[in-house]
Design an enzyme around this catalytic site. Structure first.
Site, mmCIF file in Angstrom:
data_model
loop_
_atom_site.group_PDB
_atom_site.id
_atom_site.type_symbol
_atom_site.label_atom_id
_atom_site.label_comp_id
_atom_site.label_asym_id
_atom_site.label_seq_id
_atom_site.Cartn_x
_atom_site.Cartn_y
_atom_site.Cartn_z
ATOM 1 N N LYS A 60 5.663 -2.835 -8.716
ATOM 2 C CA LYS A 60 6.300 -4.080 -9.709
ATOM 3 C C LYS A 60 5.637 -3.514 -11.020
ATOM 4 C CE LYS A 60 6.965 -7.907 -6.524
ATOM 5 N NZ LYS A 60 6.088 -7.426 -5.493
HETATM 6 C C1 LIG Z 1 7.042 -7.447 -4.019
HETATM 7 C C2 LIG Z 1 6.661 -6.492 -3.073
HETATM 8 C C3 LIG Z 1 7.673 -6.419 -2.113
HETATM 9 C C4 LIG Z 1 9.012 -6.748 -2.009
HETATM 10 O O1 LIG Z 1 9.908 -6.525 -3.181
HETATM 11 P P1 LIG Z 1 11.169 -7.417 -3.383
HETATM 12 O O2 LIG Z 1 11.753 -6.815 -4.876
HETATM 13 O O3 LIG Z 1 10.841 -8.708 -3.401
HETATM 14 O O4 LIG Z 1 11.912 -7.242 -2.361
HETATM 15 C C5 LIG Z 1 7.414 -5.291 -1.086
HETATM 16 N N1 LIG Z 1 5.993 -4.716 -1.115
HETATM 17 C C6 LIG Z 1 5.044 -5.114 -2.071
HETATM 18 C C7 LIG Z 1 3.762 -4.306 -1.762
HETATM 19 C C8 LIG Z 1 5.297 -6.015 -3.105
HETATM 20 O O5 LIG Z 1 4.663 -6.352 -4.041
#
Ligand SMILES: *Cc1c(COP(=O)(O)O)cnc(C)c1O
Length: 405
Positions: free
Chosen positions: A77
């Site tokens: 993210k």
């Molecule tokens: C947020 C996250 C996900 C899931 O991603 P989405 O976009 O919410 O489907 C998977 N793995 C990790 C480590 C995350 O932080």
């Protein structure tokens, strides 16, 4: 949703394997934002936001891990958090207005957004998180920063945090008093930069001379990451299929089997960033494919795994190849492995977080000492936690915000 999605010319994809990740990010950003931000400004903005690499690791014959965890908080993210912060600062320009970013987190989103916005002028971030329900290392990543980041420790669960944020957006008096925006993946500026990863996956596989059809497995919770992949496909990226890898939170898996979508409350698992019972980006997926179940289930293949299966996958992958995947990446690896047993293709699974972010779980599976904690992560542990305690009553949160104006 953006009003339109502009595809690239075929020539772009021939050139792609020669481009490094940063240049790919710039080309894709130009396709989305080129009409609104002049080229030189956009280049500066992208190179500042995407100041980390996105390497691919061959794990076994025909299967690669694309590592999305080389940013400052070691989770995928980061790209959205950093890009959105800079884009927002760019549009604010030299105005003396302050934008207040409200973000609800169950762990990883808060740290990526807070670190992305840290020190960005004209912006103040309020991270709302459930008291006692995030891991120590996650909490440290957004409660020790200070400056323009305030951590709000809510006496409740994640849903309470999300409810407080949504109520704030809907409150006329608050909106009159201050400028509010969201940094959860409902915000297009936060989730679009994730398309960069998919173009890079394609480039790095082709760069290795692998010309097979490409399938990408995505560990999914709120489905922002997978939706970004679908945007890349709409822009012409030749991905033959996406795999939505779920843990026990399987509403989309069930939809893909039956065509019936029934959101429910979430279940706690060891891959906790995917513990989502009502994924907010599902509506975007339906919209992209004109609400056609046939079209959605043709492009996305579903898979789901229990905690026991995820643990076993981490263990086997480590034993057989030496590669250590975190519980989220391992879920995607299990899905690509099962898929390739029945289909001929090259598989890429997205490794969305560094395993050290889930140290206790990992130590319990691969043994203490197998996962080393990177210096970047260790640095957060030394900071001092500072938070604003908050009840889960909206009136309290509102009074607090109004006193900030
Ligand atoms: C947020 C996250 C996900 C899931 O991603 P989405 O976009 O919410 O489907 C998977 N793995 C990790 C480590 C995350 O932080």
């Amino acid at each position: 949703m953006p009003r339109s999605i502009r595809p690239f010319a075929a020539e772009f994809f021939r050139r792609l394997p020669e481009l490094p990740f940063q240049q790919i990010a710039l080309a894709v950003a130009q396709q989305f934002f080129g009409d609104d931000v002049p080229a030189a400004d956009l280049e500066h903005l992208v190179y500042e936001a995407v100041n980390f690499d996105c390497p691919i690791a061959p794990v076994r014959n025909g299967v690669y891990a694309l590592e999305l965890f080389h940013g400052p908080t070691l989770a995928f993210k980061d790209v959205g958090g950093r890009f959105m912060a800079r884009l927002l600062a760019y549009f604010l320009g030299h105005s003396d207005r302050t934008v207040n970013v409200l973000v609800a987190t169950s762990g990883d989103t808060g740290s990526a957004v807070a670190n992305g916005f840290l020190g960005v002028p004209g912006i103040h971030v309020y991270v709302l998180y459930p008291k006692g329900l995030v891991s120590d290392i996650q909490e440290k990543q957004f409660t020790t920063l200070g400056r323009n980041i305030t951590a709000v420790e809510v006496d409740g669960v994640f849903d309470d945090c999300q409810r407080l944020v949504k109520a704030a957006f809907l409150d006329g008096e608050l909106r009159e008093a201050m400028t509010l925006t969201s940094a959860n993946s409902i915000n297009v500026a936060r989730f679009l930069p994730q398309t960069f990863y998919y173009f890079n996956a394609y480039a790095r596989v082709r760069e290795r001379g692998d010309e097979n059809a490409l399938v990408i497995s995505v560990p999914s919770g709120n489905f922002g990451n997978l939706t970004a992949g679908l945007f890349a496909a709409k822009m012409g990226l030749p991905i033959s299929r996406f795999i939505a890898a779920n843990n026990a939170n399987d509403v989309v898996y069930k939809y893909l089997q039956t065509g019936i979508y029934e959101p429910c409350s979430s279940i706690a698992t060891i891959a906790n960033a995917m513990d989502v019972g009502a994924p907010s980006n599902f509506a975007r997926i339906l919209e992209l494919y004109d609400h056609s179940y046939k079209a959605v289930s043709a492009i996305i293949h579903g898979a789901r795994y229990s905690d026991a299966q995820i643990r076993e996958t981490v263990r086997q992958l480590y034993e057989q190849t030496g590669y250590i995947a975190d519980p989220h990446g391992a879920t995607a690896y299990a899905a690509i492995t099962d898929y390739l047993n029945a289909h001929k293709a090259t598989g890429v699974f997205l490794e969305t977080a560094h395993p050290a972010k889930f140290l206790e779980t990992m130590d319990g599976i691969v043994g203490k000492g197998a996962v080393t904690v990177p210096e970047k992560l260790r640095a957060f542990m030394n900071g001092e936690k500072r938070t604003v305690p908050m009840s889960r009553d909206f009136a309290d949160f509102k009074t607090y915000l109004l006193n900030k104006v």
